[in-house]
Write an enzyme that holds these catalytic residues in place. Structure first.
Site, PDB file in Angstrom:
ATOM      1  N   LEU A   1       0.886  -1.153   0.000  1.00  0.00           N
ATOM      2  CA  LEU A   1       0.000   0.000   0.000  1.00  0.00           C
ATOM      3  C   LEU A   1       0.924   1.202   0.000  1.00  0.00           C
ATOM      4  O   LEU A   1       1.936   1.194   0.715  1.00  0.00           O
ATOM      5  CB  LEU A   1      -0.879   0.029   1.254  1.00  0.00           C
ATOM      6  CG  LEU A   1      -2.070  -0.925   1.327  1.00  0.00           C
ATOM      7  CD1 LEU A   1      -2.674  -0.888   2.726  1.00  0.00           C
ATOM      8  CD2 LEU A   1      -3.117  -0.572   0.295  1.00  0.00           C
ATOM      9  N   ASP A   2       0.616   2.242  -0.759  1.00  0.00           N
ATOM     10  CA  ASP A   2       1.563   3.350  -0.784  1.00  0.00           C
ATOM     11  C   ASP A   2       1.577   4.075   0.561  1.00  0.00           C
ATOM     12  O   ASP A   2       0.760   3.824   1.448  1.00  0.00           O
ATOM     13  CB  ASP A   2       1.321   4.280  -1.978  1.00  0.00           C
ATOM     14  CG  ASP A   2       0.106   5.178  -1.827  1.00  0.00           C
ATOM     15  OD1 ASP A   2      -0.350   5.400  -0.697  1.00  0.00           O
ATOM     16  OD2 ASP A   2      -0.394   5.662  -2.854  1.00  0.00           O
ATOM     17  N   LYS A   3       2.511   4.960   0.703  1.00  0.00           N
ATOM     18  CA  LYS A   3       2.780   5.587   2.002  1.00  0.00           C
ATOM     19  C   LYS A   3       1.558   6.301   2.565  1.00  0.00           C
ATOM     20  O   LYS A   3       1.321   6.289   3.778  1.00  0.00           O
ATOM     21  CB  LYS A   3       3.948   6.565   1.862  1.00  0.00           C
ATOM     22  CG  LYS A   3       4.454   7.141   3.170  1.00  0.00           C
ATOM     23  CD  LYS A   3       5.713   7.965   2.943  1.00  0.00           C
ATOM     24  CE  LYS A   3       6.262   8.502   4.255  1.00  0.00           C
ATOM     25  NZ  LYS A   3       7.532   9.262   4.054  1.00  0.00           N
TER      26      LYS A   3
ATOM     27  N   SER B   1      -1.612   5.577   1.887  1.00  0.00           N
ATOM     28  CA  SER B   1      -2.773   4.701   2.016  1.00  0.00           C
ATOM     29  C   SER B   1      -2.718   3.956   3.343  1.00  0.00           C
ATOM     30  O   SER B   1      -1.666   3.874   3.981  1.00  0.00           O
ATOM     31  CB  SER B   1      -2.834   3.716   0.850  1.00  0.00           C
ATOM     32  OG  SER B   1      -2.965   4.410  -0.379  1.00  0.00           O
TER      33      SER B   1
ATOM     34  N   ARG C   1      -5.645   5.527  -7.506  1.00  0.00           N
ATOM     35  CA  ARG C   1      -5.406   6.966  -7.629  1.00  0.00           C
ATOM     36  C   ARG C   1      -5.342   7.385  -9.102  1.00  0.00           C
ATOM     37  O   ARG C   1      -5.895   8.427  -9.488  1.00  0.00           O
ATOM     38  CB  ARG C   1      -4.121   7.343  -6.902  1.00  0.00           C
ATOM     39  CG  ARG C   1      -4.193   7.084  -5.394  1.00  0.00           C
ATOM     40  CD  ARG C   1      -2.868   7.416  -4.704  1.00  0.00           C
ATOM     41  NE  ARG C   1      -2.884   6.954  -3.327  1.00  0.00           N
ATOM     42  CZ  ARG C   1      -3.372   7.640  -2.305  1.00  0.00           C
ATOM     43  NH1 ARG C   1      -3.895   8.838  -2.507  1.00  0.00           N
ATOM     44  NH2 ARG C   1      -3.353   7.148  -1.071  1.00  0.00           N
TER      45      ARG C   1
END
Length: 259
Positions: free
Chosen positions: A105-107, A109, A189
């Protein structure tokens, strides 16, 4: 070290030992961080019976216990085992045994992240071709319209390809639920941006049969025996081969799951 037909490929050996995923093993091999005996190992080398393998200077010992954790990742934490990243998920959890994240999961999220010591589970869950479901709750900066939801569900052109059709439903005026079966880099996104929507918050709430539930942010729990049994049933027939890309490493990174 010359590759032979016997033995186990070094990336598979590291994955089975609970060190890291096969993909991460290949990265560490390219960086020169793996040795077989006194020799720096190369991608494709094999481990023979009696060989001693060292990962970042430490002797690799097989992990017998299967570990699979359900984590509620907070914003600001990075899904990597890389120690040079001060906010890496491994140090954040401080779990007493070596584990690593299943996908990313990106930073910015949050939500459900699985962490394990078993590379085969990683490959089977995350390989895009297996089409396993991942569910998210997304909040955007303006009103969610029916045309926007239909557009997301029908497939969106991003990163030079079309996303797969998916299930989407409204949660409230500015939030929706989306279920994906692939994991392109920052996929949700990018999908929203295509329709001129900006993601305000993104939370993963399910991977296959594993639900986040009411697990507090920053906490973790072990999967239950019932969850593990059902997960293994769902993974039957799934490929455990590491995804390979014919193009450049940069293109490979575009396809790594990072919502």
């Amino acid at each position: 070290m010359n590759e032979t037909e016997s033995g186990v490929r070094i990336n598979k050996y590291l994955s089975a030992a609970g060190v890291c995923s096969r993909r991460e093993a290949d990265r560490q091999l390219e960086a020169g961080n793996v040795r077989i005996g006194d020799c720096v190992a190369d991608v494709g080398d094999r481990v023979q019976d009696g060989d001693q393998v060292y990962f970042q200077g430490r002797l690799v010992e097989s992990e017998k216990e299967r570990i699979l954790l359900v984590v509620n990742k907070p914003r600001g934490i990075v899904c990597t085992a890389e120690k040079r990243e001060k906010n890496n998920i491994v140090d954040y959890l401080n779990y007493p045994k070596r584990i690593y994240p299943v996908g990313r999961l990106d930073k910015q999220s949050e939500g459900l992240l699985l962490m394990t010591n078993e590379g085969e589970i990683v490959n089977k869950i995350m390989r895009s071709g297996n089409r396993h479901e991942k569910e998210y709750i997304v909040t955007v900066h303006k009103t969610v319209t029916e045309s926007f939801l239909r557009g997301l569900a029908g497939g969106v052109p991003i990163l030079g390809t079309m996303t797969r059709k998916c299930r989407v439903e409204r949660v409230d005026r500015r939030s929706f639920r989306i279920v994906l079966t692939q994991g392109m880099n920052r996929q949700i996104r990018r999908m929203c941006e295509y329709f001129d929507y900006r993601v305000v918050s993104l939370k993963r709430v399910r991977i296959m049969n594993i639900h986040l539930g009411d697990l507090p942010t920053g906490q973790y729990r072990h999967v239950t025996p019932q969850e593990m049994e059902r997960l293994c049933q769902m993974l039957k027939g799934s490929s455990n081969e590491t995804v390979r890309f014919e193009s450049s490493r940069i293109n490979q990174q575009l396809w790594e799951e990072e919502e």
